[in-house]
Design an enzyme around this catalytic site. Structure first.
Site, short mmCIF file in Angstrom:
data_model
loop_
_atom_site.label_atom_id
_atom_site.label_comp_id
_atom_site.label_asym_id
_atom_site.label_seq_id
_atom_site.Cartn_x
_atom_site.Cartn_y
_atom_site.Cartn_z
N ARG A 32 -9.71 1.49 8.98
CA ARG A 32 -9.39 0.01 9.46
C ARG A 32 -10.38 -0.94 10.14
O ARG A 32 -10.09 -2.13 10.41
CB ARG A 32 -7.99 0.12 10.43
CG ARG A 32 -6.87 0.47 9.40
CD ARG A 32 -5.42 0.38 10.44
NE ARG A 32 -4.35 0.32 9.70
CZ ARG A 32 -2.99 0.40 10.08
NH1 ARG A 32 -2.88 -0.38 11.32
NH2 ARG A 32 -2.01 0.74 9.47
N ARG A 38 12.39 -8.88 5.84
CA ARG A 38 12.71 -7.65 5.38
C ARG A 38 14.10 -7.40 6.64
O ARG A 38 13.90 -7.69 7.78
CB ARG A 38 12.02 -6.64 5.88
CG ARG A 38 11.04 -6.53 4.56
CD ARG A 38 10.22 -5.12 4.65
NE ARG A 38 9.60 -4.94 5.70
CZ ARG A 38 8.05 -4.35 6.17
NH1 ARG A 38 7.66 -3.83 4.73
NH2 ARG A 38 7.50 -4.12 7.12
N LYS A 46 0.88 -1.26 0.03
CA LYS A 46 0.01 -0.02 -0.07
C LYS A 46 0.74 1.17 0.03
O LYS A 46 0.59 2.35 -0.66
CB LYS A 46 -0.98 0.02 1.30
CG LYS A 46 -2.06 -1.09 1.16
CD LYS A 46 -2.93 -0.95 2.37
CE LYS A 46 -2.31 -1.00 3.63
NZ LYS A 46 -1.74 -2.06 4.04
N ARG A 106 13.49 -4.91 12.18
CA ARG A 106 12.62 -4.32 12.89
C ARG A 106 11.84 -4.99 14.05
O ARG A 106 11.22 -5.75 13.49
CB ARG A 106 11.63 -3.16 12.07
CG ARG A 106 12.62 -2.21 11.34
CD ARG A 106 11.36 -0.95 10.86
NE ARG A 106 10.24 -1.70 10.28
CZ ARG A 106 9.41 -0.91 9.54
NH1 ARG A 106 9.42 0.40 9.64
NH2 ARG A 106 8.53 -1.54 9.06
N ARG A 125 -0.55 -9.13 13.45
CA ARG A 125 -1.12 -8.15 12.54
C ARG A 125 -1.99 -8.58 11.80
O ARG A 125 -3.21 -8.00 11.40
CB ARG A 125 0.02 -7.51 11.98
CG ARG A 125 1.00 -6.49 12.80
CD ARG A 125 2.33 -6.01 12.09
NE ARG A 125 1.80 -5.09 11.09
CZ ARG A 125 2.83 -4.79 10.20
NH1 ARG A 125 4.10 -5.12 10.11
NH2 ARG A 125 2.60 -3.79 9.29
#
Length: 209
Positions: free
Chosen positions: A84, A123, A13, A155, A166
């Site tokens: 959301r 990542r 996004k 992270r 999530r």
């Protein structure tokens, strides 16, 4: 031109929002950016963001309303990361109705959860600014930056257990928005498994300047 960008975390996004805003010169309203800035000075927000939990509807709606009125909703905007929840969507409807503004379309970037987990948990970043993905763009040497040879870091909110949390939150609280906007006739489904340029092409073809 007023649009909403929906999709699970890791669906691209942010990348597509930048492409849309740059090409069509819309005002970009990103709750992700708003909360990343806010968490620097707010411990409660910082903990919620780090754990992957949703911020309360009241807090999010007030922040969005403030930014919408600040930039002027009549300029044309792209909402990225909001709403959301269905409750947030209903609150947005009331805000826009009060300003006599209508949504032109809601773009839903769809992507399988297995792909999302690889995209996010894989990542790795370096303090020099370089970024990698263990599955798709791995460094030449394990956990070392190709450019400066420093150790790569992951992270906290990219860790697999956080990513899965999530996605659980998304499935339970955000996914119902797809049906909400489909019933209103606003929803346009986008295949998020395609390349960045192909995804952008799908979106661009549905934006009417």
């Amino acid at each position: 031109m007023n649009y909403i960008l929906l999709g699970p975390p890791g669906a691209g996004k942010g990348t597509q929002a930048k492409n849309i805003v740059d090409k069509f010169e819309l005002v970009h309203l990103s709750t992700g950016e708003m909360f990343r800035e806010a968490k620097k000075s707010d411990e409660t927000i910082s903990k919620l963001v780090a754990s992957g939990q949703l911020i309360s509807d009241e807090l999010v709606v007030n922040m969005i309303k403030k930014h919408l009125l600040k930039v002027g909703v009549k300029k044309g905007f792209l909402l990225d990361g909001f709403p959301r929840t269905v409750n947030q969507a209903k609150s947005l409807d009331l805000i826009l109705k009060s300003e006599n503004i209508k949504i032109d379309a809601v773009f839903f970037i769809d992507l399988k959860f297995e792909e999302i987990i690889k995209r996010i948990s894989g990542r790795r970043i370096c303090s020099c600014g370089a970024s990698y993905n263990l599955y798709f763009i791995p460094p030449k040497e394990s956990n070392k930056c190709d450019d400066c040879n420093k150790d790569l870091i992951q992270r906290d909110d990219d860790k697999e257990e956080i990513v899965k949390n999530r996605l659980d939150v998304y499935e339970n609280q955000t996914k119902p928005l797809v049906e909400y906007y489909k019933r209103q006739g606003f929803l346009i489904e986008i295949d998020g498994s395609k390349s960045e340029s192909e995804v952008f092409k799908q979106i661009s073809e549905n934006i009417k300047p």
